[in-house]
Design a protein around this motif. Structure first.
Motif, PDB file in Angstrom:
ATOM      1  N   PHE A  96       0.779  -1.233   0.000  1.00 11.63           N
ATOM      2  CA  PHE A  96       0.000   0.000   0.000  1.00 11.63           C
ATOM      3  C   PHE A  96       0.817   1.293   0.000  1.00 11.63           C
TER       4      PHE A  96
ATOM      5  N   TYR B  37       3.340   2.038  -1.821  1.00 11.06           N
ATOM      6  CA  TYR B  37       3.619   2.317  -3.224  1.00 11.06           C
ATOM      7  C   TYR B  37       2.332   2.626  -3.985  1.00 11.06           C
ATOM      8  N   THR B  38       1.233   1.952  -3.609  1.00  8.44           N
ATOM      9  CA  THR B  38      -0.059   2.237  -4.226  1.00  8.44           C
ATOM     10  C   THR B  38      -0.498   3.662  -3.922  1.00  8.44           C
TER      11      THR B  38
ATOM     12  N   TRP C  70      -0.649   6.865  -6.605  1.00  8.32           N
ATOM     13  CA  TRP C  70      -1.899   7.632  -6.735  1.00  8.32           C
ATOM     14  C   TRP C  70      -1.637   9.122  -6.545  1.00  8.32           C
TER      15      TRP C  70
ATOM     16  N   ILE D 296      -8.763   3.325  -2.558  1.00  7.54           N
ATOM     17  CA  ILE D 296      -7.527   2.804  -1.969  1.00  7.54           C
ATOM     18  C   ILE D 296      -7.599   2.885  -0.453  1.00  7.54           C
TER      19      ILE D 296
END
Length: 273
Positions: free
Chosen positions: A59, A61-62, A66, A83
């Motif tokens: 998460f 990196y997610t 974003w 997310i």
């Protein structure tokens, strides 16, 4: 070879490469900033783990991607909310203090560097292509000038400690020399980049003080994190500089404060980008 020699031999070509990509702009620049952010996030994740706040493996990196891609994503806010909901839904099933620490570590590692570096992308995209490049160069040279002058001013004249519990080598003498360095960097950028900026040197000058405050705050933040993790450097990937976090720590906070300064100038009617 001395540590200073290693720093110079790496820093000069690295800076030239970064300036070249900044000049190219477009997806070349955005891609480089994203790559740097991912490296910093990886280093931050290792440091956070060493400090007892091990983040989620995916998460940070997610969240980071974003944030950095939000200016280009359709329905960016909805994607971000998705997310957020997914991450919280997964975390709620984990028990104990570990889960809470992982939430804290994940959000910090996911937000800190990407949000700071997003400001640089926004500055590069300000106004016409040439104007965005010139403003980005102003930022970079102010930060680099501050860093160089603060280093040598503190090394040879420093006597009064700035934050001895966080970074014993930083001094007030270095801090004030850093302001001169930021001003010197601004002057070089303003007159060396062949672009007519829609803002005068005098109007930009106060930004040197902001850069000289928040750049060192970014540096001290990195020092505090490394101290908590009992680490000297974020990593050893860059010769003479440690890791990407060590190299970009000042820029992570200097970028947003310069962007906000430009934003204020625009909204107050001092410039028109």
């Amino acid at each position: 070879m001395t540590e200073l020699s290693k720093r110079i031999l790496f820093a000069v070509p690295a800076a030239a490469f970064f300036i070249f990509i900044t000049w190219l702009g477009d997806f070349y620049f955005v891609g480089l900033v994203i790559l740097v952010a991912l490296f910093i996030q990886r280093e931050l994740s290792m440091l956070a783990s060493g400090a007892g706040f091990e983040p989620d493996n995916l998460f940070p990196y997610t969240i980071g991607l974003w944030i950095l891609l939000s200016p280009y994503l359709p329905h960016a806010l909805a994607i971000g909310m998705g997310i957020f909901l997914l991450f919280i839904a997964i975390q709620i099933f984990k028990s104990g203090d570990y889960a809470l620490k992982q939430v804290i570590g994940t959000f910090f590692c996911g937000i800190y560097a990407p949000l700071g570096l997003l400001a640089i992308i926004l500055i590069r995209n300000t106004g016409a292509v040439e104007v965005g490049f010139a403003l980005t160069m102003v930022l970079l040279l102010m930060v680099w000038g501050n860093d160089v002058f603060a280093y040598f001013g503190g090394k040879y004249l420093g006597k009064h400690k700035l934050a001895p519990d966080i970074s014993p080598n930083k001094t007030w003498e270095g801090f004030f020399f850093g302001i001169l360095g930021a001003l010197f960097g601004l002057i070089i950028a303003y007159f060396s980049v062949p672009v007519d900026l829609p803002v005068s040197l005098l109007v930009l000058a106060p930004a040197t003080l902001l850069i000289s405050i928040f750049g060192p705050v970014g540096d001290l933040t990195a020092s505090r994190i490394k101290r908590a993790a009992n680490a000297k450097d974020a990593s050893d990937i860059l010769p003479g500089h440690g890791g990407f976090f060590d190299r970009f720590d000042a820029l992570i906070l200097a970028g947003p404060v310069f962007y906000l300064y430009l934003y204020a100038l625009k909204n107050l009617g001092y410039v028109s980008f």
